[in-house]
Design an enzyme around this catalytic site. Structure first.
Site, PDB file in Angstrom:
ATOM      1  N   CYS A 283      -5.074   6.276   5.088  1.00  0.00           N
ATOM      2  CA  CYS A 283      -4.452   6.317   3.763  1.00  0.00           C
ATOM      3  C   CYS A 283      -5.420   6.721   2.655  1.00  0.00           C
ATOM      4  O   CYS A 283      -5.008   6.855   1.505  1.00  0.00           O
ATOM      5  CB  CYS A 283      -3.858   4.955   3.434  1.00  0.00           C
ATOM      6  SG  CYS A 283      -2.855   4.332   4.769  1.00  0.00           S
TER       7      CYS A 283
ATOM      8  N   HIS B 287      -3.781   1.631  -5.342  1.00  0.00           N
ATOM      9  CA  HIS B 287      -3.328   1.942  -3.979  1.00  0.00           C
ATOM     10  C   HIS B 287      -1.919   1.366  -3.837  1.00  0.00           C
ATOM     11  O   HIS B 287      -1.042   2.027  -3.323  1.00  0.00           O
ATOM     12  CB  HIS B 287      -4.312   1.382  -2.963  1.00  0.00           C
ATOM     13  CG  HIS B 287      -4.060   1.874  -1.580  1.00  0.00           C
ATOM     14  ND1 HIS B 287      -3.940   3.210  -1.282  1.00  0.00           N
ATOM     15  CD2 HIS B 287      -3.869   1.218  -0.400  1.00  0.00           C
ATOM     16  CE1 HIS B 287      -3.693   3.347   0.016  1.00  0.00           C
ATOM     17  NE2 HIS B 287      -3.634   2.158   0.565  1.00  0.00           N
TER      18      HIS B 287
ATOM     19  N   GLU C 139      -6.057  -6.013  -3.728  1.00  0.00           N
ATOM     20  CA  GLU C 139      -6.358  -5.019  -4.763  1.00  0.00           C
ATOM     21  C   GLU C 139      -6.369  -5.664  -6.145  1.00  0.00           C
ATOM     22  O   GLU C 139      -7.221  -5.335  -6.983  1.00  0.00           O
ATOM     23  CB  GLU C 139      -5.344  -3.866  -4.712  1.00  0.00           C
ATOM     24  CG  GLU C 139      -5.689  -2.756  -5.707  1.00  0.00           C
ATOM     25  CD  GLU C 139      -4.888  -1.483  -5.490  1.00  0.00           C
ATOM     26  OE1 GLU C 139      -3.833  -1.539  -4.821  1.00  0.00           O
ATOM     27  OE2 GLU C 139      -5.340  -0.432  -6.001  1.00  0.00           O
TER      28      GLU C 139
ATOM     29  N   LYS D  65       3.699   4.803  -5.699  1.00  0.00           N
ATOM     30  CA  LYS D  65       4.245   4.893  -4.331  1.00  0.00           C
ATOM     31  C   LYS D  65       5.721   4.523  -4.273  1.00  0.00           C
ATOM     32  O   LYS D  65       6.425   4.923  -3.349  1.00  0.00           O
ATOM     33  CB  LYS D  65       3.439   4.020  -3.379  1.00  0.00           C
ATOM     34  CG  LYS D  65       2.062   4.599  -3.043  1.00  0.00           C
ATOM     35  CD  LYS D  65       1.361   3.805  -1.957  1.00  0.00           C
ATOM     36  CE  LYS D  65       0.055   4.473  -1.527  1.00  0.00           C
ATOM     37  NZ  LYS D  65      -1.005   4.389  -2.540  1.00  0.00           N
TER      38      LYS D  65
ATOM     39  N   HIS E 283       4.624   6.190   0.258  1.00  0.00           N
ATOM     40  CA  HIS E 283       3.227   6.188   0.683  1.00  0.00           C
ATOM     41  C   HIS E 283       3.038   7.413   1.577  1.00  0.00           C
ATOM     42  O   HIS E 283       3.385   7.396   2.751  1.00  0.00           O
ATOM     43  CB  HIS E 283       2.905   4.900   1.434  1.00  0.00           C
ATOM     44  CG  HIS E 283       1.444   4.752   1.742  1.00  0.00           C
ATOM     45  ND1 HIS E 283       0.536   5.799   1.671  1.00  0.00           N
ATOM     46  CD2 HIS E 283       0.706   3.670   2.108  1.00  0.00           C
ATOM     47  CE1 HIS E 283      -0.666   5.370   1.993  1.00  0.00           C
ATOM     48  NE2 HIS E 283      -0.597   4.084   2.260  1.00  0.00           N
TER      49      HIS E 283
ATOM     50  N   PHE F 176      -6.606   1.693   6.186  1.00  0.00           N
ATOM     51  CA  PHE F 176      -6.845   1.076   7.486  1.00  0.00           C
ATOM     52  C   PHE F 176      -8.191   1.589   7.995  1.00  0.00           C
ATOM     53  O   PHE F 176      -8.571   2.740   7.755  1.00  0.00           O
ATOM     54  CB  PHE F 176      -5.753   1.506   8.476  1.00  0.00           C
ATOM     55  CG  PHE F 176      -4.503   0.669   8.405  1.00  0.00           C
ATOM     56  CD1 PHE F 176      -4.360  -0.347   7.483  1.00  0.00           C
ATOM     57  CD2 PHE F 176      -3.470   0.905   9.298  1.00  0.00           C
ATOM     58  CE1 PHE F 176      -3.195  -1.122   7.439  1.00  0.00           C
ATOM     59  CE2 PHE F 176      -2.305   0.140   9.263  1.00  0.00           C
ATOM     60  CZ  PHE F 176      -2.173  -0.867   8.334  1.00  0.00           C
TER      61      PHE F 176
END
Lengths: 88, 398
Positions: free
Chosen positions: B160, B292, B303, B322, B327, B386
């Site tokens: 990501c 994010h 976050e 998003k 996403h 990830f």
């Protein structure tokens, strides 16, 4: 499928993820206290779905899981039993 | 050190297949998420995503070229053409131009179609173009071929954070003098049966809507698309009379070296600080953070903690776009950089759709539901992937 058989299978699946002998997992144990992390949890759910032919409605983003009780071993067994019966 | 500016942007995504349409959607707070329509979607338990509607590749590509392009490459090429046209890039950049493009899954639909043919349908052969279609560098290479860029060209894959890593590396190529112009950003086309089926297993996809930082959130919603930005040495842009849209001021990247999926507050905070330091900015210079903000419990809490750790008790307004474009995994950072460009140029912060109620675990000033006017001198764009890979970009008004 009998409750005892489901319980033994659920405990075997959890034991495999936790690298514990099944005898060390009691039916009233709390899942988090057993040390199962988030990936271990989704792997265990996958194993249960494969073992019992069910779909477990579990979402890692819901703080309380209204659709599936993953707090204790006994809760998992009860809800798996209900899903198997529902499938019936 | 050479200053680097953005002189062109281009995108295709679920909101629109160009920048003006995407900007209009950001202003209006329009949602691109809807029912999944691809083959076998009815066999999934998650049935929503941010798909591109009415994608017509035959309108953009010749019948001769199209068999070479997986969807991920098609997206990158259409977005790239818009960016190059906006920048007014001259032909003949040759070795002074390059491409660094992020993608997480590359040509996953080509994998899927080929496996379906040989495993499920028992066919004995697949198209001879399978390898050049599915390779992760196909979008970057086709952009290089299309625009005659013969300098540094490569693909970057960090889940990501792919697009943010790609843009950070592109910035560094120009600063280091290895190129004057870089096409950069990301492309992703993961919305196919296998792509969503794989994500379903992690139990992090929302079945209903994407609600970043909000109580009631149930996870992320996958999107498709591409964002391509033209990064250019400032003196090169000025010399040819190009208009800078924004400055790419800094980049920071860190690794958590901890969990393969769980986010990490310390790693995220270090990346944000590194980007600010690289840009010569203080946290109080920031007028906006494009988070994010995946809409998962784990990301949004970590976050929020990282933003508070870096910015103190009064962080700038934060939104996650998003919930509009989905996403878009390896492309998402590029779509979010384009949102930052709009915030800096138009003085309008794009909203966080789906927001229902403030989460005490995310005590931030969330730009909820409606775009908010605000003069912004500088913005951060976060990506925490990830693998524990964090990449943060800092932008400044041109």
């Amino acid at each position: 499928m009998e409750r005892a058989e489901i319980e033994a299978a659920v405990i075997a699946i959890l034991a495999k993820q936790l690298l514990l002998p099944p005898g060390e997992i009691s039916p009233d144990a709390r899942i988090d206290e057993l040390g199962l992390d988030s990936l271990g949890k989704v792997e265990a759910i996958f194993a249960m779905e494969e073992r019992f032919g069910i779909h477990v409605p579990f979402n890692a983003n819901a703080p309380d899981q209204p659709e599936f009780d993953f707090s204790t071993v006994g809760g998992v067994v009860r809800d798996v039993e209900a899903l198997i019966a529902h499938k019936g | 050190m050479r200053r680097v500016v953005i002189t062109g942007i281009g995108t295709v995504n679920a909101l629109a297949q160009d920048v003006p349409g995407t900007f209009a959607a950001f202003r209006a707070g329009r949602c691109g998420i809807g029912p999944l329509t691809f083959r076998d979607a009815e066999r999934l338990s998650i049935r929503i995503g941010a798909e591109l509607r009415n994608w017509r590749p035959e309108a953009s590509f010749s019948a001769k070229d199209l068999p070479l392009y997986d969807r991920v490459t098609q997206y990158a090429l259409v977005a790239g053409a818009e960016a190059v046209a906006m920048a007014g890039l001259p032909m003949g950049l040759g070795p002074r131009g390059g491409v660094i493009l992020g993608t997480a899954a590359g040509g996953i639909q080509t994998w899927e179609e080929s496996y379906r043919a040989v495993f499920a349908e028992g066919r004995s052969r697949v198209s001879p173009l399978v390898v050049p279609r599915l390779m992760l560098n196909a979008p970057a290479s086709h952009l290089s071929i299309r625009h005659g860029l013969t300098g540094p060209v490569l693909a970057v894959s960090s889940a990501c954070a792919s697009a943010n890593h790609a843009m950070g590396l592109a910035l560094q190529q120009i600063r280091a003098g290895a190129a004057d112009v870089m096409l950069t950003g990301g492309a992703e086309a993961m919305l196919c049966f296998g792509g969503v089926k794989a994500w379903e297993g992690l139990r992090v996809l929302a079945p209903d809507a994407c609600r970043p930082f909000s109580l009631g959130r149930r996870g992320m919603v996958i999107g498709d698309g591409a964002g391509v930005l033209v990064f250019e040495a400032e003196e090169h842009a000025r010399a040819r009379g190009a208009v800078p849209l924004a400055e790419v001021a800094g980049f920071g990247m860190t690794a958590d070296a901890a969990d393969i999926v769980a986010p990490n507050v310390a790693g995220a905070a270090r990346a944000m600080r590194a980007a600010l330091r690289d840009a010569g900015m203080a946290p109080q210079d920031l007028g906006y953070i494009n988070a994010h903000g995946t809409g998962t419990l784990a990301n949004d809490r970590a976050e929020s903690a990282a933003i508070l750790e870096v910015c103190g008790v009064a962080p700038p307004p934060v939104s996650s776009t998003k919930a509009m474009h989905g996403h878009a995994i390896g492309a998402t950072g590029a779509l979010e950089a384009i949102a930052c460009v709009q915030a800096l140029r138009e003085g309008l912060l794009p909203p966080t759709l789906g927001f229902e109620a403030a989460d005490p675990d995310c005590p931030l000033d969330i730009v909820a539901l409606h775009a908010r006017p605000a003069r912004v001198e500088a913005a951060l764009s976060n990506a925490f992937a990830f693998g524990g890979l964090n990449a943060v970009l800092a932008f400044r008004r041109a």
